[in-house]
Design a protein around this motif. Structure first.
Motif, PDB file in Angstrom:
ATOM      1  N   SER A  16      -2.820  -5.218   6.646  1.00 28.84           N
ATOM      2  CA  SER A  16      -2.202  -4.201   5.507  1.00 28.84           C
ATOM      3  C   SER A  16      -2.214  -2.854   5.909  1.00 28.84           C
ATOM      4  O   SER A  16      -3.377  -2.474   6.565  1.00 28.84           O
ATOM      5  CB  SER A  16      -2.574  -4.667   4.218  1.00 28.84           C
ATOM      6  N   ALA A  57       6.920  -5.729  10.196  1.00 29.25           N
ATOM      7  CA  ALA A  57       6.123  -6.205   8.876  1.00 29.25           C
ATOM      8  C   ALA A  57       6.413  -7.401   8.529  1.00 29.25           C
ATOM      9  O   ALA A  57       7.537  -8.075   8.702  1.00 29.25           O
ATOM     10  CB  ALA A  57       6.685  -5.008   8.036  1.00 29.25           C
ATOM     11  N   TYR A 105       1.039   5.551   7.650  1.00 28.96           N
ATOM     12  CA  TYR A 105       2.285   4.964   7.253  1.00 28.96           C
ATOM     13  C   TYR A 105       3.367   5.516   8.229  1.00 28.96           C
ATOM     14  O   TYR A 105       4.196   4.657   8.398  1.00 28.96           O
ATOM     15  CB  TYR A 105       2.691   5.234   5.792  1.00 28.96           C
ATOM     16  N   GLU A 152       5.636 -10.124   5.213  1.00 30.84           N
ATOM     17  CA  GLU A 152       5.131 -10.324   3.739  1.00 30.84           C
ATOM     18  C   GLU A 152       4.289 -11.543   3.777  1.00 30.84           C
ATOM     19  O   GLU A 152       4.669 -12.674   4.023  1.00 30.84           O
ATOM     20  CB  GLU A 152       6.451 -10.199   2.730  1.00 30.84           C
ATOM     21  N   ASP A 153       3.043 -11.354   3.286  1.00 34.25           N
ATOM     22  CA  ASP A 153       2.149 -12.457   3.283  1.00 34.25           C
ATOM     23  C   ASP A 153       2.121 -13.603   2.168  1.00 34.25           C
ATOM     24  O   ASP A 153       1.241 -14.397   2.147  1.00 34.25           O
ATOM     25  CB  ASP A 153       0.795 -11.999   3.510  1.00 34.25           C
ATOM     26  N   GLU A 171      -5.802  -2.027   4.906  1.00 33.71           N
ATOM     27  CA  GLU A 171      -6.834  -2.425   5.890  1.00 33.71           C
ATOM     28  C   GLU A 171      -6.963  -1.574   7.121  1.00 33.71           C
ATOM     29  O   GLU A 171      -7.802  -1.043   7.613  1.00 33.71           O
ATOM     30  CB  GLU A 171      -6.564  -4.059   6.506  1.00 33.71           C
ATOM     31  N   ILE A 227       2.025  -8.654  -0.334  1.00 36.12           N
ATOM     32  CA  ILE A 227       1.485  -7.561   0.315  1.00 36.12           C
ATOM     33  C   ILE A 227       2.273  -7.402   1.766  1.00 36.12           C
ATOM     34  O   ILE A 227       2.205  -8.640   2.393  1.00 36.12           O
ATOM     35  CB  ILE A 227      -0.166  -7.829   0.639  1.00 36.12           C
ATOM     36  N   ILE A 228       2.625  -6.292   2.126  1.00 34.69           N
ATOM     37  CA  ILE A 228       3.178  -6.268   3.617  1.00 34.69           C
ATOM     38  C   ILE A 228       2.026  -5.914   4.534  1.00 34.69           C
ATOM     39  O   ILE A 228       1.094  -5.256   4.405  1.00 34.69           O
ATOM     40  CB  ILE A 228       4.230  -5.003   3.550  1.00 34.69           C
ATOM     41  N   LYS A 229       2.126  -6.693   5.563  1.00 32.35           N
ATOM     42  CA  LYS A 229       1.335  -6.650   6.674  1.00 32.35           C
ATOM     43  C   LYS A 229       1.927  -6.281   7.936  1.00 32.35           C
ATOM     44  O   LYS A 229       3.148  -6.811   7.834  1.00 32.35           O
ATOM     45  CB  LYS A 229       0.483  -7.850   6.736  1.00 32.35           C
ATOM     46  N   TYR A 230       1.249  -5.804   8.774  1.00 35.65           N
ATOM     47  CA  TYR A 230       1.861  -5.271  10.086  1.00 35.65           C
ATOM     48  C   TYR A 230       1.364  -5.948  11.318  1.00 35.65           C
ATOM     49  O   TYR A 230      -0.013  -6.149  11.405  1.00 35.65           O
ATOM     50  CB  TYR A 230       1.932  -3.771  10.208  1.00 35.65           C
TER      51      TYR A 230
END
Length: 85
Positions: A34, A65, A51, A67-68, A37, A72-75
């Motif tokens: 994220s 990206a 960002y 969505e977990d 993180e 929460i969006i993670k990359y």
């Protein structure tokens, strides 16, 4: 870092110091992370800079990206970006 510079340039992304560092960090992670993180690894950097870097990577097809499941969006780096050695 030279390999990362080539990857970024091939996608039309100027290889700034921050972009090189963010790409390297993401490429070395086994799982998506994220923005929060990512911030922990770059504690002296502005959240907005991180960002914008991530968004640039997304727009150029370097990262995507996900969505977990918790909202929460993670990359994560797109796996097709790695070059063979």
């Amino acid at each position: 870092m030279e390999e990362i510079t080539i990857i970024l340039k091939n996608k039309g992304v100027r290889p700034t110091a921050m972009r090189l560092l963010v790409y390297k960090l993401l490429a070395n992670k086994e799982n998506a992370i994220s923005l929060g993180e990512l911030e922990k690894d770059f504690d002296t950097s502005e959240r907005s800079t991180l960002y914008r870097t991530i968004k640039t990577f997304e727009e150029r097809g370097l990262a995507h990206a996900i969505e977990d499941g918790t909202g929460i969006i993670k990359y994560v780096i797109c796996k097709d970006q790695f070059t063979s050695k």
